[in-house]
Design an enzyme around this catalytic site. Structure first.
Site, PDB file in Angstrom:
ATOM      1  N   HIS A 142       5.725  19.871  28.832  1.00 14.76           N
ATOM      2  CA  HIS A 142       6.482  18.623  28.970  1.00 14.76           C
ATOM      3  C   HIS A 142       7.730  18.647  28.105  1.00 14.76           C
ATOM      4  O   HIS A 142       7.838  19.417  27.139  1.00 14.76           O
ATOM      5  CB  HIS A 142       5.613  17.414  28.590  1.00 14.76           C
ATOM      6  CG  HIS A 142       5.187  17.413  27.150  1.00 14.76           C
ATOM      7  ND1 HIS A 142       4.114  18.160  26.691  1.00 14.76           N
ATOM      8  CD2 HIS A 142       5.685  16.762  26.061  1.00 14.76           C
ATOM      9  CE1 HIS A 142       3.973  17.962  25.379  1.00 14.76           C
ATOM     10  NE2 HIS A 142       4.921  17.122  24.970  1.00 14.76           N
ATOM     11  N   TYR A 177       6.682  23.464  18.154  1.00 20.10           N
ATOM     12  CA  TYR A 177       7.881  22.727  17.789  1.00 20.10           C
ATOM     13  C   TYR A 177       8.458  23.266  16.478  1.00 20.10           C
ATOM     14  O   TYR A 177       7.716  23.760  15.613  1.00 20.10           O
ATOM     15  CB  TYR A 177       7.568  21.246  17.585  1.00 20.10           C
ATOM     16  CG  TYR A 177       7.242  20.486  18.846  1.00 20.10           C
ATOM     17  CD1 TYR A 177       8.235  19.872  19.599  1.00 20.10           C
ATOM     18  CD2 TYR A 177       5.924  20.359  19.283  1.00 20.10           C
ATOM     19  CE1 TYR A 177       7.942  19.161  20.738  1.00 20.10           C
ATOM     20  CE2 TYR A 177       5.616  19.652  20.428  1.00 20.10           C
ATOM     21  CZ  TYR A 177       6.633  19.054  21.156  1.00 20.10           C
ATOM     22  OH  TYR A 177       6.337  18.358  22.292  1.00 20.10           O
ATOM     23  N   TYR A 196       0.211  23.346  24.340  1.00 20.51           N
ATOM     24  CA  TYR A 196      -0.246  23.537  22.962  1.00 20.51           C
ATOM     25  C   TYR A 196      -1.458  22.647  22.678  1.00 20.51           C
ATOM     26  O   TYR A 196      -1.644  21.590  23.287  1.00 20.51           O
ATOM     27  CB  TYR A 196       0.875  23.234  21.962  1.00 20.51           C
ATOM     28  CG  TYR A 196       1.458  21.838  22.058  1.00 20.51           C
ATOM     29  CD1 TYR A 196       0.867  20.757  21.406  1.00 20.51           C
ATOM     30  CD2 TYR A 196       2.627  21.608  22.780  1.00 20.51           C
ATOM     31  CE1 TYR A 196       1.415  19.485  21.480  1.00 20.51           C
ATOM     32  CE2 TYR A 196       3.177  20.342  22.868  1.00 20.51           C
ATOM     33  CZ  TYR A 196       2.559  19.286  22.220  1.00 20.51           C
ATOM     34  OH  TYR A 196       3.096  18.027  22.313  1.00 20.51           O
ATOM     35  N   HIS A 220      10.302  15.766  26.139  1.00 18.02           N
ATOM     36  CA  HIS A 220      10.500  14.380  25.730  1.00 18.02           C
ATOM     37  C   HIS A 220      11.943  13.948  26.011  1.00 18.02           C
ATOM     38  O   HIS A 220      12.891  14.703  25.755  1.00 18.02           O
ATOM     39  CB  HIS A 220      10.235  14.221  24.227  1.00 18.02           C
ATOM     40  CG  HIS A 220       8.832  14.551  23.824  1.00 18.02           C
ATOM     41  ND1 HIS A 220       7.841  13.600  23.736  1.00 18.02           N
ATOM     42  CD2 HIS A 220       8.251  15.732  23.482  1.00 18.02           C
ATOM     43  CE1 HIS A 220       6.706  14.170  23.351  1.00 18.02           C
ATOM     44  NE2 HIS A 220       6.928  15.468  23.187  1.00 18.02           N
ATOM     45  N   ARG A 255      -2.006  19.859  25.463  1.00 14.43           N
ATOM     46  CA  ARG A 255      -0.965  19.089  26.139  1.00 14.43           C
ATOM     47  C   ARG A 255      -0.349  19.908  27.272  1.00 14.43           C
ATOM     48  O   ARG A 255      -0.057  21.084  27.117  1.00 14.43           O
ATOM     49  CB  ARG A 255       0.178  18.730  25.177  1.00 14.43           C
ATOM     50  CG  ARG A 255      -0.100  17.761  24.064  1.00 14.43           C
ATOM     51  CD  ARG A 255      -0.345  16.308  24.424  1.00 14.43           C
ATOM     52  NE  ARG A 255       0.020  15.822  25.716  1.00 14.43           N
ATOM     53  CZ  ARG A 255       1.194  15.242  26.052  1.00 14.43           C
ATOM     54  NH1 ARG A 255       2.150  15.125  25.161  1.00 14.43           N
ATOM     55  NH2 ARG A 255       1.400  14.774  27.263  1.00 14.43           N
TER      56      ARG A 255
END
Length: 235
Positions: A158, A106, A145, A160, A155
């Site tokens: 995906h 991110y 990640y 959000h 994870r």
């Protein structure tokens, strides 16, 4: 929005507040029964987004933060319909998304994952549903990640989502997953959702929306509130 939006949630779909395998819930889950507050006029009116101005590239994460070239990774189109539990479309609702880049990182100072940042990919976007409740984003398929919840924890891929209906209490925050991801069976956040609701979080590959020589398509429909609501994070 119909009265169906006010009905109770299906406890066989929505995640529990407390799920020990998802360690964050150990501290943040409520320890006492919740108190349901009666809605006031403030919750029942607004926000209204009909006149909200969006940038021309806000919905296109492959272009909205380019500095010196195209972002790295697999281009995808994510589309779907936002509706109430009766299947009625919810128009003019603001949808915001955020995600990791193709390497699983991110753009955030807290994210220190040893993976490269992409100078041409910010990982955020927004759009408005049309008169029929439809939406569409262009983006890069996010990478997996590590997240430190348990040994060797990763994870799944995906995206959000944050949405508002036509009242403040209809906000929904959720995650969209991809079909066939082998990490889903090991992910406590996904597994915290009751078995009946897990499939509601997985997008479907959509060849009809796939753009030749450019991007694969995925469909992700979202239901706000009611017994058939898409499983969400802020219960």
């Amino acid at each position: 929005m119909s009265d169906f939006i006010e009905s109770s949630f299906d406890i066989e779909v929505q995640p529990s507040f407390f799920y020990p395998e998802y360690t964050s819930t150990i501290l943040r889950a409520p320890s006492k029964p919740l108190i349901v507050l009666k809605k006031s006029l403030a919750e029942k009116t607004g926000p209204l987004f009909e006149d909200f101005n969006l940038g021309i590239l806000d919905h296109d994460l492959t272009k909205n933060s380019i500095k010196n070239g195209a972002p790295i990774g697999e281009r995808i189109v994510v589309h779907g319909k936002v509706m109430n539990e009766k299947g009625q479309p919810i128009p003019h609702t603001l949808i915001e998304i955020w995600q990791a880049n193709a390497a699983g990182r991110y753009v955030h100072k807290v994210d220190q994952h040893d993976a490269p940042l992409d100078p041409n990919f910010l990982g955020t976007g927004r759009c408005m549903t049309d008169s029929e409740g439809n939406y569409r984003f262009y983006t890069i398929k996010p990478g997996a990640y590590p997240w430190g919840n348990h040994p060797n924890a990763w994870r799944p891929n995906h995206i959000h989502f944050s949405l508002f209906g036509n009242e403040i209490s209809s906000r929904l925050i959720t995650q969209m997953y991809f079909p066939g991801d082998p990490l889903l069976q090991y992910d406590p956040i996904y597994q915290a959702v009751k078995a009946k609701g897990r499939e509601l979080l997985i997008s479907k590959f959509d060849l009809d929306i796939t753009e030749p020589n450019f991007a694969l398509g995925y469909r992700f429909d979202i239901v706000l509130r009611g017994n058939q609501a898409t499983p969400f994070e802020n219960r």
